[in-house]
Motif scaffolding. Sequence first.
Motif, PDB file in Angstrom:
ATOM      1  N   GLN A   1       1.202  -1.154  -0.023  1.00  0.00           N
ATOM      2  CA  GLN A   1       0.439  -0.080   0.191  1.00  0.00           C
ATOM      3  C   GLN A   1       0.369   1.002  -0.228  1.00  0.00           C
ATOM      4  O   GLN A   1       1.958   1.292   0.988  1.00  0.00           O
ATOM      5  CB  GLN A   1      -0.443   0.020   0.674  1.00  0.00           C
ATOM      6  CG  GLN A   1      -2.286   1.635   1.071  1.00  0.00           C
ATOM      7  CD  GLN A   1      -2.310   1.420   2.649  1.00  0.00           C
ATOM      8  OE1 GLN A   1      -1.725   2.211   3.551  1.00  0.00           O
ATOM      9  NE2 GLN A   1      -4.324   1.551   2.493  1.00  0.00           N
ATOM     10  N   THR A   2       0.506   2.513  -1.526  1.00  0.00           N
ATOM     11  CA  THR A   2       1.400   3.839  -0.636  1.00  0.00           C
ATOM     12  C   THR A   2       0.175   4.655  -0.391  1.00  0.00           C
ATOM     13  O   THR A   2      -0.475   4.744  -0.400  1.00  0.00           O
ATOM     14  CB  THR A   2       1.246   3.584  -2.504  1.00  0.00           C
ATOM     15  OG1 THR A   2       0.312   4.125  -2.985  1.00  0.00           O
ATOM     16  CG2 THR A   2       2.242   3.014  -2.658  1.00  0.00           C
ATOM     17  N   ARG A   3       0.758   6.222   0.074  1.00  0.00           N
ATOM     18  CA  ARG A   3      -0.292   6.783   0.333  1.00  0.00           C
ATOM     19  C   ARG A   3      -0.877   7.584  -0.641  1.00  0.00           C
ATOM     20  O   ARG A   3      -2.374   7.316  -0.386  1.00  0.00           O
ATOM     21  CB  ARG A   3       0.356   8.151   0.354  1.00  0.00           C
ATOM     22  CG  ARG A   3       1.387   7.768   1.322  1.00  0.00           C
ATOM     23  CD  ARG A   3       2.220   9.699   1.763  1.00  0.00           C
ATOM     24  NE  ARG A   3       3.022  10.532   0.497  1.00  0.00           N
ATOM     25  CZ  ARG A   3       4.300   9.889   0.392  1.00  0.00           C
ATOM     26  NH1 ARG A   3       4.537   8.822   1.160  1.00  0.00           N
ATOM     27  NH2 ARG A   3       4.752   9.698  -0.564  1.00  0.00           N
ATOM     28  N   SER A   4      -0.809   6.813  -1.711  1.00  0.00           N
ATOM     29  CA  SER A   4      -1.765   7.185  -3.216  1.00  0.00           C
ATOM     30  C   SER A   4      -3.252   6.451  -3.190  1.00  0.00           C
ATOM     31  O   SER A   4      -3.938   6.261  -3.844  1.00  0.00           O
ATOM     32  CB  SER A   4      -1.019   7.225  -4.948  1.00  0.00           C
ATOM     33  OG  SER A   4      -0.276   8.964  -4.508  1.00  0.00           O
ATOM     34  N   ASN A   5      -2.848   5.358  -2.876  1.00  0.00           N
ATOM     35  CA  ASN A   5      -3.793   3.992  -2.766  1.00  0.00           C
ATOM     36  C   ASN A   5      -4.726   4.283  -1.948  1.00  0.00           C
ATOM     37  O   ASN A   5      -6.038   4.159  -2.475  1.00  0.00           O
ATOM     38  CB  ASN A   5      -3.620   2.450  -2.427  1.00  0.00           C
ATOM     39  CG  ASN A   5      -2.762   1.633  -3.605  1.00  0.00           C
ATOM     40  OD1 ASN A   5      -1.067   1.997  -3.095  1.00  0.00           O
ATOM     41  ND2 ASN A   5      -2.338   2.352  -4.711  1.00  0.00           N
ATOM     42  N   VAL A   6      -4.177   5.035  -0.497  1.00  0.00           N
ATOM     43  CA  VAL A   6      -5.639   5.353   0.616  1.00  0.00           C
ATOM     44  C   VAL A   6      -6.111   6.498  -0.225  1.00  0.00           C
ATOM     45  O   VAL A   6      -7.264   6.669   0.048  1.00  0.00           O
ATOM     46  CB  VAL A   6      -4.563   5.961   1.905  1.00  0.00           C
ATOM     47  CG1 VAL A   6      -5.306   6.529   2.737  1.00  0.00           C
ATOM     48  CG2 VAL A   6      -3.530   4.588   2.109  1.00  0.00           C
ATOM     49  N   ARG A   7      -5.148   7.677  -0.616  1.00  0.00           N
ATOM     50  CA  ARG A   7      -6.403   8.336  -1.310  1.00  0.00           C
ATOM     51  C   ARG A   7      -6.947   8.448  -2.483  1.00  0.00           C
ATOM     52  O   ARG A   7      -7.169   9.108  -2.781  1.00  0.00           O
ATOM     53  CB  ARG A   7      -4.949   9.934  -0.887  1.00  0.00           C
ATOM     54  CG  ARG A   7      -4.560   9.875   0.348  1.00  0.00           C
ATOM     55  CD  ARG A   7      -3.057  10.894  -0.336  1.00  0.00           C
ATOM     56  NE  ARG A   7      -4.076  12.563  -1.126  1.00  0.00           N
ATOM     57  CZ  ARG A   7      -3.202  13.450  -1.745  1.00  0.00           C
ATOM     58  NH1 ARG A   7      -1.913  13.165  -1.989  1.00  0.00           N
ATOM     59  NH2 ARG A   7      -3.402  14.703  -2.828  1.00  0.00           N
ATOM     60  N   GLN A   8      -6.470   7.275  -3.663  1.00  0.00           N
ATOM     61  CA  GLN A   8      -7.554   6.107  -4.335  1.00  0.00           C
ATOM     62  C   GLN A   8      -7.028   7.789  -5.277  1.00  0.00           C
ATOM     63  O   GLN A   8      -7.931   8.051  -6.236  1.00  0.00           O
ATOM     64  CB  GLN A   8      -8.661   6.693  -4.241  1.00  0.00           C
ATOM     65  CG  GLN A   8      -9.346   5.597  -2.970  1.00  0.00           C
ATOM     66  CD  GLN A   8     -10.658   5.138  -3.022  1.00  0.00           C
ATOM     67  OE1 GLN A   8     -11.427   5.317  -4.331  1.00  0.00           O
ATOM     68  NE2 GLN A   8     -11.355   5.055  -2.238  1.00  0.00           N
TER      69      GLN A   8
END
Length: 218
Positions: A10-17
């Motif tokens: 998981q990355t920050r961009s995954n969290v923020r979609q």
Amino acid sequence: MRLLLVRHGQTRSNVRQLLDTAAPGPGLTPLGEAQAAALPEALADEDIEALYTSTLVRTQLTAAPLAAARGLNQIIRDGIRELSAGDLEMLPGHSRGAERYLRTVFAWAAGDTAPRIPGGENGKEALARYDAVIAEAAVSGARTVAMISHGAAIRVWTAARAVNLDVTFAVARPLRNTGVVILEGTPADGWKALRWEGATVEPAGESGPAGEPLDHTR
């Protein structure tokens, strides 16, 4: 050759979609680091002889614990990076631009490789670069190869190349972070998907639609 295609942690961009495909890309979240740390145990039954990663940082960070546990060097190749979003880069997942991206890349998986992502690549180019890395691995002599890659790239390439599943299957099954797709075959003879995130994939020609999962064991 046995081929393990593993999505990064998981990355920050995954969290923020966010539609984040450019290099070098973000690192891993604390959860992503934990997912990476769990990979050696998750793949303990696999006799991995070669480990490939993309040029995006998140794949190399995900692979690091597995590389250390198996005494393997990471073979870094641009060809297995994420499908480029081009002008659609960093758009939110619910946006029209992100929907256009997904429609385009899954059209590639269905055989229409001519459409191009605005400012990015077309399907012929994207599949060719992925094919080239897999062909390199196939002639290396390694019997089992793991490639830490990216969600859209894995789903599209598998749907385009595996004989026993189709684009409908891949569209309906997003890969979780560190989800694994296992295939068997060669570039010359073709590829058969064996497992998709722990579910056995039905062989082509048997009852039910192509690629229907038979079980959901982990």
